[in-house]
Scaffold this motif. Structure first.
Motif, mmCIF file in Angstrom:
data_model
loop_
_atom_site.group_PDB
_atom_site.id
_atom_site.type_symbol
_atom_site.label_atom_id
_atom_site.label_comp_id
_atom_site.label_asym_id
_atom_site.label_seq_id
_atom_site.Cartn_x
_atom_site.Cartn_y
_atom_site.Cartn_z
ATOM 1 N N ASP A 110 0.828 -1.211 0.000
ATOM 2 C CA ASP A 110 0.000 0.000 0.000
ATOM 3 C C ASP A 110 0.860 1.257 0.000
ATOM 4 O OD1 ASP A 110 -2.345 -1.445 -0.003
ATOM 5 O OD2 ASP A 110 -2.662 -1.311 2.157
ATOM 6 N N TRP B 216 -8.583 -6.369 2.606
ATOM 7 C CA TRP B 216 -7.422 -5.985 1.789
ATOM 8 C C TRP B 216 -7.214 -7.005 0.670
ATOM 9 C CZ3 TRP B 216 -2.713 -8.116 0.469
ATOM 10 C CH2 TRP B 216 -1.794 -7.241 -0.135
ATOM 11 N N ARG C 29 -7.283 -6.200 -3.465
ATOM 12 C CA ARG C 29 -6.274 -6.535 -4.464
ATOM 13 C C ARG C 29 -6.878 -7.391 -5.586
ATOM 14 N NH1 ARG C 29 -4.303 -3.228 -2.405
ATOM 15 N NH2 ARG C 29 -4.847 -2.418 -4.443
#
Length: 657
Positions: free
Chosen positions: A347, A375, A379
Motif C-alpha cells: 500500500d 485488503w 487486491r
C-alpha cells in the motif's frame, strides 16, 4: 571468499564521514539493529554509527552472505529478511524495462537455469523516447538492504562477483551502460552519469545494510568510470557522487516514513538557554518523537518530506516512475504468531508511484493467510493489478526458506486496465474450468453442508464437573471440543462408560494420532450432524500443493463427534449418501476445485467454496455406485470440460482409492 565490502579501502575510508550522514537528522545514521550490541557502548540499536568505532571493528560491515550463519538466521527470523538472488532482480528489472521500452529482452535474455545472455548490440530506443529520458527515469527500491535491484556488483545470495560490468543487471547498472553507449565525450559522460545517480533511490531500515548499499553504489560508479576512462576518478568528483548517494539512499522506517526508533540518540546533549528558564525546557523538548524523512528532488532542486509524496492524487505526476523491491514479509511478534506486514509495504508503495513491482508471499491471492480479508479482496478486485510470476515452492526463489502458499511477483500500473483477478489460479486450465463451473454454483456449494466440530453443553458439564471451569477458558471459545480439552478433561474416557455415551474423534497428545474417546451424550451439543451420517476429514492437510491426496477421510456414523482438528461434510440420513459424498471428496474433480483456494495446510470450509454441491441420493444425475474414476468422467461431462482441461486434472491431481 573475496572481501566484497572493505570500509578501510581508500575511496570508502576517505568518504566514510559523508557515507554515514543522515540528511533528515543532520546526524549520523543509526544501527537500528541489535546485531552488534555485544560490542558494547556505541553499538546498540538507537546509537549512531561512529566512524571511529566502526574503523576499530571494520570487519563487522560485510554483506549478509559473509555474516555468520547464526546472525543470518536471527535477522531472517526477526526482520523477515530474505535476500533476493540476482536472477530474480534481473527478472523483475527486465519487466520494468519491458514496460518502458515496449518490448522484451532489452539488456539480456533470461535462460531457464537462472543465468542470462547479455545483449551485446547497442540498445535501441523506441520512437518518441531517447536515452536521456531513460537515464532520467526515477526508480525507487523499497527496503533496499544491500540494493540488489539498483546495483549488482555481486549476487547477494551467493557472494559471487558479477563481471564485467556489462553483465550486471541493476537498474543503475543499466543506466550507466546507456550513458557509456551514448555519451559523446567526458563532460557529457560525467553529466549524465550524475543524473543517473540522481534518478536512483532506495531506503533501508537497518544501518549496516544502508551503509553497504551506499558503498555498493559508490564502488559501482568507480567500476564504470575505470572501465570507460581507464583511470580512477578524482576526489572532487567522488565527493559529488557520494553526496548524491547519501541523499538518495536513506534510512527510513518504510511504514512510518520516519527515521527508525524515534528521536536520534544524543550521547552528550547540548545545554541551551531553555534549560535555565523555568518552563522553557519542557517546551523545547516538545519535539516529535519521530523524525520525518527528507529526500531530494534533483530536477526541482529542493528537498521534500517523503510523507508528502503520498498526498499526490493517483493520476498526478509522481516523483518515482517505478517502485520495485522485496519488502519485509512479517513482523516478529513476541508470544504470538507473526504478523504480516508486506501488505502495508505494498500500500505504501502504491502511494508514491503509479507503477509498482514487488515480490511478496502469495497467500493473499487465494484470500488466505493473516492479511486482512478486505485488503485481499481489494487486491483481487483491482483492475490495475496483475500477477507476473507465482512460485508455490518458495525455496526455489529464497533458498532454505519455507513460505506457506508460495511467493508472487505482482505489478500494478494505474494507467493500465488488466481486468480484476477475481479468483486467482496459477494454472489457466483451472481458471477455464472455474468459468464453466461458476454458473452452476448457484445450486449450492459443498461449503453449504460443512459443519465444524462439536461443542460442550457447558451448563450440564459444569453442574457435574465444576472443576472443568479451570480448564475451559472464560471467553467461551473453549466450549468447542479442542485438542487440549479432548486430552486433558477427565470426562473423556478410553472405554465406554455407559449406554448414554458417544464417541469423539480427536488427536492424541503427544503423537497426533487419531483416536476415539467416549463421553456422556448429555455433555455434548448437537452441531447438526451428531446423530447423522457424515464425512469427516482433517481441517489441516498436506502442504497446499495442487491435487494432493486428502489424509484419510472417513464416514462418521451417528453418535460419533469430532474435535476442532476435523471438519464434517453433510448430515445424511443413510450410509449410502455418506459413502457417495466420500467418493465425491476423493474425486479428482472435487480436489482440483479445492486447489483453487487451498494453498496451505489449512483446510477450512471456505476453501471448498468452488466445489459444487451434488445430490448424493439414488436419484442423482451422478451414478455413485461407480468407481471414483468413472464418477470423475461423469463430472467432466456434467460441467462440459474439454480434453485439455480433463488432461490437466488427470495429470495434476493424484488418485485416491
Amino acid at each position: 571468499m573475496e572481501k566484497l565490502i572493505d570500509i578501510q579501502s581508500g575511496p570508502v575510508a576517505s568518504l566514510l564521514d559523508l557515507l554515514l550522514k543522515d540528511k533528515s537528522t543532520k546526524k549520523n545514521i543509526i544501527w537500528a539493529t541489535d546485531t552488534y550490541e555485544e560490542l558494547g557502548h556505541g553499538f546498540t540499536d538507537k546509537e549512531p554509527i561512529s566512524r571511529g568505532l566502526l574503523l576499530q571493528h571494520a570487519d563487522i560491515i560485510k554483506p549478509r552472505i559473509q555474516k555468520s550463519q547464526e546472525a543470518q538466521q536471527e535477522r531472517t527470523r526477526k526482520k523477515a529478511e530474505v535476500f533476493t538472488p540476482a536472477w530474480l532482480c534481473n527478472l523483475m528489472n527486465n519487466y520494468c524495462d519491458e514496460e518502458w521500452f515496449g518490448r522484451k529482452d532489452i539488456f539480456n535474455a533470461e535462460n531457464d537455469d537462472h543465468t542470462w545472455m547479455v545483449a551485446d548490440e547497442l540498445i535501441a530506443f523506441p520512437k518518441r523516447k531517447n536515452w536521456k529520458q531513460y537515464v532520467d527515469s526515477r526508480r525507487l527500491e523499497i527496503t533496499c538492504g544491500e540494493a540488489p535491484y539498483l546495483v549488482s556488483r555481486y549476487d547477494v545470495s551467493t557472494g559471487q562477483l558479477i563481471v564485467p560490468p556489462k553483465r550486471r543487471i541493476g537498474q543503475l547498472d543499466r543506466k550507466l551502460r546507456i550513458v557509456n553507449e551514448n555519451a559523446a565525450d567526458y563532460d557529457e559522460w560525467v553529466k549524465w552519469t550524475i543524473r543517473a545517480f540522481e534518478a536512483t533511490y532506495g531506503y533501508e531500515y537497518q544501518g549496516d545494510n544502508l551503509l553497504i548499499a551506499r558503498i555498493n553504489l559508490l564502488l559501482t560508479f568507480i567500476d564504470y568510470y575505470q572501465e570507460r576512462w581507464d583511470k580512477n576518478p578524482d576526489g572532487k568528483l567522488l565527493q559529488t557522487v557520494a553526496n548524491k548517494i547519501v541523499w538518495n539512499i536513506w534510512q527510513m522506517d518504510g511504514l512510518k516514513d520516519t527515521v527508525p526508533l524515534g528521536k536520534p540518540y544524543e550521547e552528550y546533549p547540548q545545554m541551551t538557554l531553555a534549560d535555565f528558564i523555568p518552563g522553557m525546557a519542557d517546551l523545547a523538548n516538545d519535539e516529535p518523537e519521530a523524525i520525518p524523512c527528507k529526500i531530494y528532488d534533483w530536477r526541482r532542486d529542493n528537498s521534500i518530506l517523503f510523507n508528502k509524496l503520498r498526498e499526490m492524487k493517483v493520476m498526478e505526476h509522481k516523483l518515482f516512475n517505478f517502485v520495485i523491491g522485496n519488502p519485509p514479509f512479517q513482523e516478529d511478534t513476541k508470544d504470538t504468531s507473526d504478523k504480516p506486514v508486506y501488505n502495508n509495504f505494498m500500500d505504501a508503495a502504491y502511494g508514491v508511484a503509479n507503477k509498482v513491482e514487488l515480490i511478496t508471499p502469495a497467500r493473499f491471492l487465494f484470500n488466505a493467510g493473516k492479511t486482512p480479508k478486505l485488503w485481499n479482496e481489494e487486491r483481487l478486485s483491482d483492475s490495475h493489478f496483475k500477477v507476473l510470476e507465482y512460485v508455490q515452492d518458495s525455496s526455489r526463489v529464497f533458498s532454505n526458506t519455507d513460505i506457506k502458499g508460495g511467493v508472487a511477483v505482482t505489478y500494478r500500473d494505474v494507467s493500465k486496465d488488466y481486468g480484476a483477478i477475481g479468483t486467482y489460479s496459477a494454472f489457466e486450465e483451472l481458471n477455464s474450468v472455474l468459468r464453466k463451473v461458476t454458473p452452476k454454483l448457484t445450486s449450492g456449494i459443498l461449503t453449504d453442508i460443512m459443519i465444524l466440530q462439536n461443542r460442550f453443553d457447558l451448563d450440564v458439564l459444569y453442574s457435574d464437573y465444576p472443576e472443568a471451569k479451570e480448564q475451559i477458558s472464560s471467553d467461551g471459545r473453549e466450549k468447542r471440543i479442542v485438542t487440549s480439552s479432548f486430552n486433558k478433561l477427565n470426562m473423556f474416557r478410553e472405554s465406554k462408560p455407559d449406554e448414554e455415551s458417544i464417541r469423539v474423534l480427536g488427536l492424541s497428545q503427544p503423537g497426533n494420532k487419531r483416536i476415539y474417546k467416549w463421553i456422556l451424550r448429555k455433555y455434548v451439543l448437537d452441531n447438526g450432524n451428531l446423530e447423522k451420517y457424515k464425512v469427516v476429514l482433517p481441517k489441516s492437510n498436506g502442504s497446499g500443493a495442487i491435487g494432493e491426496v486428502l489424509s484419510t477421510p472417513l464416514v462418521g456414523e451417528p453418535l460419533v463427534g469430532y474435535t476442532q482438528s476435523f471438519i464434517g461434510i453433510g448430515a445424511f440420513n443413510t450410509e449410502a449418501e455418506a459413502n457417495a459424498c466420500l467418493k465425491y471428496v476423493k474425486s479428482k474433480f472435487a480436489r482440483a476445485m479445492l486447489g483453487l483456494l487451498k494453498i496451505t495446510q489449512d483446510n477450512p470450509p471456505e476453501k471448498w467454496k468452488y466445489v459444487p454441491l451434488q445430490d448424493f441420493t439414488s436419484t442423482s444425475d451422478i451414478d455413485w455406485s461407480k468407481s471414483i474414476h468413472e464418477i470423475d468422467l461423469q463430472l467432466y461431462r456434467k460441467y462440459g470440460l474439454d480434453e485439455k482441461e480433463i488432461a490437466f486434472i488427470e495429470s495434476h491431481v493424484k488418485e485416491m482409492a
